[in-house]
Design a protein around this motif. Sequence first.
Motif, mmCIF file in Angstrom:
data_model
loop_
_atom_site.group_PDB
_atom_site.id
_atom_site.type_symbol
_atom_site.label_atom_id
_atom_site.label_comp_id
_atom_site.label_asym_id
_atom_site.label_seq_id
_atom_site.Cartn_x
_atom_site.Cartn_y
_atom_site.Cartn_z
ATOM 1 N N LEU A 229 63.560 48.254 -36.866
ATOM 2 C CA LEU A 229 62.837 47.049 -37.266
ATOM 3 C C LEU A 229 62.990 46.001 -36.172
ATOM 4 O O LEU A 229 64.096 45.659 -35.775
ATOM 5 N N ASN A 230 61.876 45.495 -35.680
ATOM 6 C CA ASN A 230 61.903 44.590 -34.542
ATOM 7 C C ASN A 230 61.918 43.146 -35.003
ATOM 8 O O ASN A 230 60.958 42.656 -35.597
ATOM 9 N N LEU A 231 63.030 42.457 -34.717
ATOM 10 C CA LEU A 231 63.208 41.082 -35.139
ATOM 11 C C LEU A 231 63.753 40.270 -33.973
ATOM 12 O O LEU A 231 64.385 40.807 -33.052
ATOM 13 N N ASP A 232 63.523 38.964 -34.027
ATOM 14 C CA ASP A 232 63.987 38.066 -32.969
ATOM 15 C C ASP A 232 65.433 37.670 -33.248
ATOM 16 O O ASP A 232 65.724 36.536 -33.617
ATOM 17 N N VAL A 233 66.337 38.624 -33.085
ATOM 18 C CA VAL A 233 67.750 38.416 -33.379
ATOM 19 C C VAL A 233 68.535 38.288 -32.081
ATOM 20 O O VAL A 233 68.399 39.123 -31.185
ATOM 21 N N HIS A 234 69.351 37.236 -31.977
ATOM 22 C CA HIS A 234 70.182 37.042 -30.791
ATOM 23 C C HIS A 234 71.577 37.624 -30.970
ATOM 24 O O HIS A 234 72.208 38.038 -29.999
ATOM 25 N N HIS A 235 72.067 37.625 -32.203
ATOM 26 C CA HIS A 235 73.434 38.064 -32.473
ATOM 27 C C HIS A 235 73.466 38.837 -33.782
ATOM 28 O O HIS A 235 72.816 38.455 -34.756
ATOM 29 N N VAL A 236 74.200 39.949 -33.800
ATOM 30 C CA VAL A 236 74.393 40.732 -35.021
ATOM 31 C C VAL A 236 75.860 40.647 -35.410
ATOM 32 O O VAL A 236 76.748 40.974 -34.612
ATOM 33 N N ALA A 237 76.120 40.185 -36.626
ATOM 34 C CA ALA A 237 77.488 40.083 -37.141
ATOM 35 C C ALA A 237 77.667 41.078 -38.277
ATOM 36 O O ALA A 237 76.824 41.151 -39.174
ATOM 37 N N ALA A 258 76.669 51.089 -33.056
ATOM 38 C CA ALA A 258 75.819 50.794 -31.898
ATOM 39 C C ALA A 258 74.355 50.665 -32.304
ATOM 40 O O ALA A 258 73.616 49.820 -31.773
ATOM 41 N N GLN A 259 73.920 51.511 -33.236
ATOM 42 C CA GLN A 259 72.531 51.473 -33.693
ATOM 43 C C GLN A 259 72.205 50.115 -34.310
ATOM 44 O O GLN A 259 71.142 49.539 -34.064
ATOM 45 N N ILE A 260 73.134 49.595 -35.104
ATOM 46 C CA ILE A 260 72.917 48.309 -35.776
ATOM 47 C C ILE A 260 73.100 47.153 -34.804
ATOM 48 O O ILE A 260 72.270 46.233 -34.739
ATOM 49 N N ALA A 261 74.184 47.185 -34.026
ATOM 50 C CA ALA A 261 74.451 46.102 -33.070
ATOM 51 C C ALA A 261 73.321 45.967 -32.066
ATOM 52 O O ALA A 261 73.006 44.862 -31.601
ATOM 53 N N GLY A 262 72.676 47.090 -31.751
ATOM 54 C CA GLY A 262 71.613 47.076 -30.757
ATOM 55 C C GLY A 262 70.370 46.327 -31.153
ATOM 56 O O GLY A 262 69.475 46.111 -30.337
ATOM 57 N N ARG A 263 70.288 45.885 -32.424
ATOM 58 C CA ARG A 263 69.144 45.065 -32.835
ATOM 59 C C ARG A 263 69.198 43.685 -32.200
ATOM 60 O O ARG A 263 68.204 42.956 -32.216
ATOM 61 N N ALA A 264 70.354 43.308 -31.657
ATOM 62 C CA ALA A 264 70.479 41.987 -31.013
ATOM 63 C C ALA A 264 69.934 42.064 -29.593
ATOM 64 O O ALA A 264 70.289 42.968 -28.836
ATOM 65 N N GLY A 271 71.719 40.400 -25.793
ATOM 66 C CA GLY A 271 72.160 40.177 -27.165
ATOM 67 C C GLY A 271 73.659 40.336 -27.297
ATOM 68 O O GLY A 271 74.332 40.874 -26.401
ATOM 69 N N THR A 272 74.182 39.872 -28.408
ATOM 70 C CA THR A 272 75.618 39.973 -28.664
ATOM 71 C C THR A 272 75.852 40.524 -30.068
ATOM 72 O O THR A 272 74.968 40.484 -30.921
ATOM 73 N N PHE A 273 77.063 41.034 -30.280
ATOM 74 C CA PHE A 273 77.447 41.507 -31.603
ATOM 75 C C PHE A 273 78.884 41.111 -31.861
ATOM 76 O O PHE A 273 79.638 40.770 -30.943
ATOM 77 N N GLY A 274 79.270 41.128 -33.109
ATOM 78 C CA GLY A 274 80.637 40.779 -33.483
ATOM 79 C C GLY A 274 80.857 41.047 -34.950
ATOM 80 O O GLY A 274 80.001 41.625 -35.631
ATOM 81 N N ALA A 275 82.000 40.636 -35.447
ATOM 82 C CA ALA A 275 82.351 40.812 -36.853
ATOM 83 C C ALA A 275 82.659 39.454 -37.471
ATOM 84 O O ALA A 275 82.774 38.443 -36.767
ATOM 85 N N LEU A 276 82.795 39.443 -38.786
ATOM 86 C CA LEU A 276 83.213 38.222 -39.473
ATOM 87 C C LEU A 276 84.733 38.157 -39.600
ATOM 88 O O LEU A 276 85.268 37.123 -39.997
#
Length: 613
Positions: A229-237, A258-264, A271-276
């Motif tokens: 799904l293509n979205l304008d996401v800068h960061h995936v948490a 990686a599949q999920i984080a790669g949406r950023a 893009g960046t990824f991280g956790a809460l």
Amino acid sequence: MSQFARSPITAVLGPTNTGKTHLAVERMCGHASGMIGFPLRLLAREIYDRVVRIKGEANVALVTGEEKIVPPNAKWFLCTAESMPLDREFAFVGLDEAQLGADPERGHVFTDRLLRARGFAETMILGSDSLKPMLRALVPDAEIIGRPRFSTLSYAGAKKLSRLAKRSAIVAFSVEEVYAVAETLRRLRGGTAVVMGALSPRTRNAQVEMFQSGEVDYLVATDAIGMGLNLDVHHVAFASLSKFDGRRQRRLTVAEMAQIAGRAGRHQRDGTFGALHEDGPNAFTPEEVLNIEAHRVKPLEKLFWREGEPDFASVDDIIASLEAKPAHEVLRAAPQAIDLAVLKRLADEQWVRDRVRSPFMVARLWAACGLPDFRKLGVDPHTRFVGRLFGHLSEGRGHVPHQWFADEIQRLDNMGGDVETLAGRIAAARSWAYIAHRLDWLEDPHHWAQRTRAIEEKLSDALHASLTQRFVDKRTTVLLRQIGANVSNLPVEIGPEGEVSVEEHVLGRLEGFRFTVDSAARAADKRMLLSAAEKRLAGELRKRGAALAQASDDELFLVPRRRPGPSIGLPATGARPSPGNIEWQGIEVAYLQSGPNLARPKIVLDRALDILD
């Protein structure tokens, strides 16, 4: 169409944001006909809309379990993997996210398409690098082509919800967790869009549009977001790093992370990824971070398989063929899926065996068992539903009774209820939509397909409104967007009755120097609204304070205060005057207390004036 590779079968592998799907659509549109199978109905619909813009609505088909749009002259088909019409010939055939062949629940479908779905001119398999050894073992003629990611994906550390930057997507792995995160973001950031695989395309598109247009700055999603799904996401948490896979609760694999984080970060934007969470089971390990950033995923060692062309000679023969062991060493027998579990239960019913004495009726029974359990009721309740359905399909003219179908969908034509209730009705509507799109299951399938679609669209609109009402506080969103702005530029308005609003959203009422939060605000928001309003009303309060300081004696009035009247049951003796209030322009600004003597009372400022400098 120019040749893309040396072999008619190509496997385009790589991480997210490599343009694999775009390439497949481009190749398909260059052929006289084509078909691509996708992992999600939402993704199939998204690509269908894109191809319609290229080829025209009359030439493009959408085929999913619950939705079929097949014009008479359609040449290009966009489908879910389960709904790919393998009996038709296409010049081009593509399969997206083929590494899902390793998924215990749906893997056998993707493996079957990997082995059997072919275009007579070109076949393209899309997936993760983890699929490479499986392709070499199962499709040795395929030419494997790697594609690098267009942008950099990097770890940004752990951040609490309150500190997440705008344009962030928070991924959770249960509906309950999605709603909990969304509720927190509504309080902290004014609202969020919500995307789940169970949403209808109409609801999903409406939610995504809020995020894409900037109406809200956050999006909460299930792992459906990872499937292209293509979205304008800068960061995936990541709200958590474990999920229930249908059998057990387990930690995500690096490939899934990686599949999920790669949406950023899409196209050329990093893009960046991280956790809460910084510590504990929901925190990334250093090894996981390094592997995700370097796009290193563990090669797959097996794929799940089930016979894609079962034997319809008898009920026992079809069950035996569906439970057969695979011949190839890298294939594993798929765990029993719900369709096979339902078939085996119905096979124990004598009335069912009495009606399936021909290959045609065995095939019809298997088709009925293929009705997905959209409502997630479990095997036994779903078996009863399928049994009733097959009872109608196997008697008389073999059609579902008009009255039964009409009564069931009429019950769903109700737009009342909360988010969970509406989502439940949509899930039920999907079952009836699935039935309506089987051409030989109803006497007038076209009519009922339109009817179920209309109900699903109405429910989807109601669900979107309910999600927005529950998880988006537009008043709070406006305030939060103004934080940090120059006070003199803020569009704070004070109405003639003292009502305070920002961009037409009422915050409360200003009476003199006292601001009262709107009674309609939720309890959790009142402190924030009070603080925000006071900061933004500072200019108005200073102006009123200066006017009070310069007021002449003639503008100040002493108004007697009155003691409380008598208690119930006591004789009324009348209220007696007490030391009075000092009012200015009808506003209480001070009151009198006893002083050294009657001629020198003490003047005490009203506490509302404490807000002034």
